[in-house]
Write an enzyme that holds these catalytic residues in place. Structure first.
Site, PDB file in Angstrom:
ATOM      1  N   CYS A  54       2.982  -7.073  -2.480  1.00  0.00           N
ATOM      2  CA  CYS A  54       3.524  -5.738  -2.731  1.00  0.00           C
ATOM      3  C   CYS A  54       4.259  -5.705  -4.072  1.00  0.00           C
ATOM      4  CB  CYS A  54       4.484  -5.373  -1.601  1.00  0.00           C
ATOM      5  SG  CYS A  54       5.398  -3.860  -1.916  1.00  0.00           S
TER       6      CYS A  54
HETATM    7  N1  MHO Z   1       4.120  -2.890   3.588  1.00  0.00           N
HETATM    8  C1  MHO Z   1       4.550  -2.172   2.428  1.00  0.00           C
HETATM    9  C2  MHO Z   1       3.577  -2.226   1.322  1.00  0.00           C
HETATM   10  C3  MHO Z   1       3.951  -1.393   0.154  1.00  0.00           C
HETATM   11  S1  MHO Z   1       3.473  -2.096  -1.260  1.00  0.00           S
HETATM   12  C4  MHO Z   1       3.645  -0.942  -2.460  1.00  0.00           C
HETATM   13  C5  MHO Z   1       4.862  -0.752   2.843  1.00  0.00           C
HETATM   14  O1  MHO Z   1       3.948   0.035   3.018  1.00  0.00           O
HETATM   15  O2  MHO Z   1       6.021  -0.467   2.995  1.00  0.00           O
HETATM   16  O3  MHO Z   1       2.040  -2.341  -1.137  1.00  0.00           O
END
Ligand code: MHO
Length: 158
Positions: free
Chosen positions: A11
Site C-alpha cells: 500500500c
Molecule cells: N487495505 C488498504 C489498501 C489501501 S492502499 C492505497 C485499504 O483499503 O485501506 O492500497
C-alpha cells in the site's frame, strides 16, 4: 540536482510517508507503474487486472542521500519475502519491486538484494523484483500524502 527512484512495497500510503522522513528526499508522490493501461484509476488498479503496482516515486538529492541508502530503507520498510501481497493487502499490485532508472541503479538494487538474501536477514527468499522503470502514472490527489493529512498509519511500517 535531484535524482529519481521508484519503489513498490505494498500500500503506497505508508511507503510514501516513510520515504518522506528521510533527509535528502526532497519529494515523493504515489502512483501506478508497470501495467498495460494508460492513465489507470485506483479502482482499476485495485482489480489487479491492469498489471500496475502501487509505487512511490522519490526525488532525492544524491549529494545528501545515496541511492543505495534508499534501497536499504526500502527493504527495511516492508517484508520483501511476501509474494504478490504485503500484509493484509493481497494482489499483484502490492508486489515488492524496485523500478530502476539506469544501469547504476540496477547494479545497486541487485547488489543489496543479493547481500540481504545471502546474509541471513530473512528466513525465506527475497521476492523483490528489479525491473526497468516504466511510465509512472500519478495517483489521484486524495492518495497523495494520505497518512499525513488523515493521520493514522498503514498496515506496514507502523
Ligand atoms: N487495505 C488498504 C489498501 C489501501 S492502499 C492505497 C485499504 O483499503 O485501506 O492500497
Amino acid at each position: 540536482m535531484t535524482d529519481k527512484a521508484t519503489f513498490g512495497a505494498g500500500c503506497f500510503w505508508g511507503v510514501e510517508a516513510r520515504f518522506r522522513e528521510l533527509d535528502g528526499v526532497t519529494e515523493a508522490q504515489v502512483g501506478y507503474s508497470g501495467g498495460h493501461v494508460d492513465k489507470p484509476t485506483y479502482q482499476q488498479v485495485c482489480t489487479d487486472q491492469t498489471g500496475h503496482v502501487e509505487v512511490v516515486e522519490v526525488q532525492f538529492d544524491a549529494g545528501r542521500i545515496s541511492y543505495e541508502t534508499l534501497v536499504r530503507e526500502f527493504f527495511k520498510l516492508h517484508d520483501p519475502t511476501q509474494v504478490d501481497r504485503q500484509g493484509p493487502d493481497v494482489g499483484r499490485q502490492y508486489r515488492s519491486v524496485i523500478f530502476v532508472h539506469d544501469d547504476e541503479q540496477r547494479a545497486a538494487a541487485e547488489r543489496v538484494r543479493a547481500e540481504l538474501d545471502q546474509g541471513g536477514t530473512y528466513r525465506r527468499p527475497i521476492a523483490t523484483a528489479v525491473e526497468p522503470a516504466a511510465t509512472f502514472w500519478r495517483a489521484e490527489e486524495y492518495h497523495q500524502q494520505y497518512l499525513a493529512r488523515r493521520g493514522g498509519s498503514c498496515s506496514i511500517g507502523g
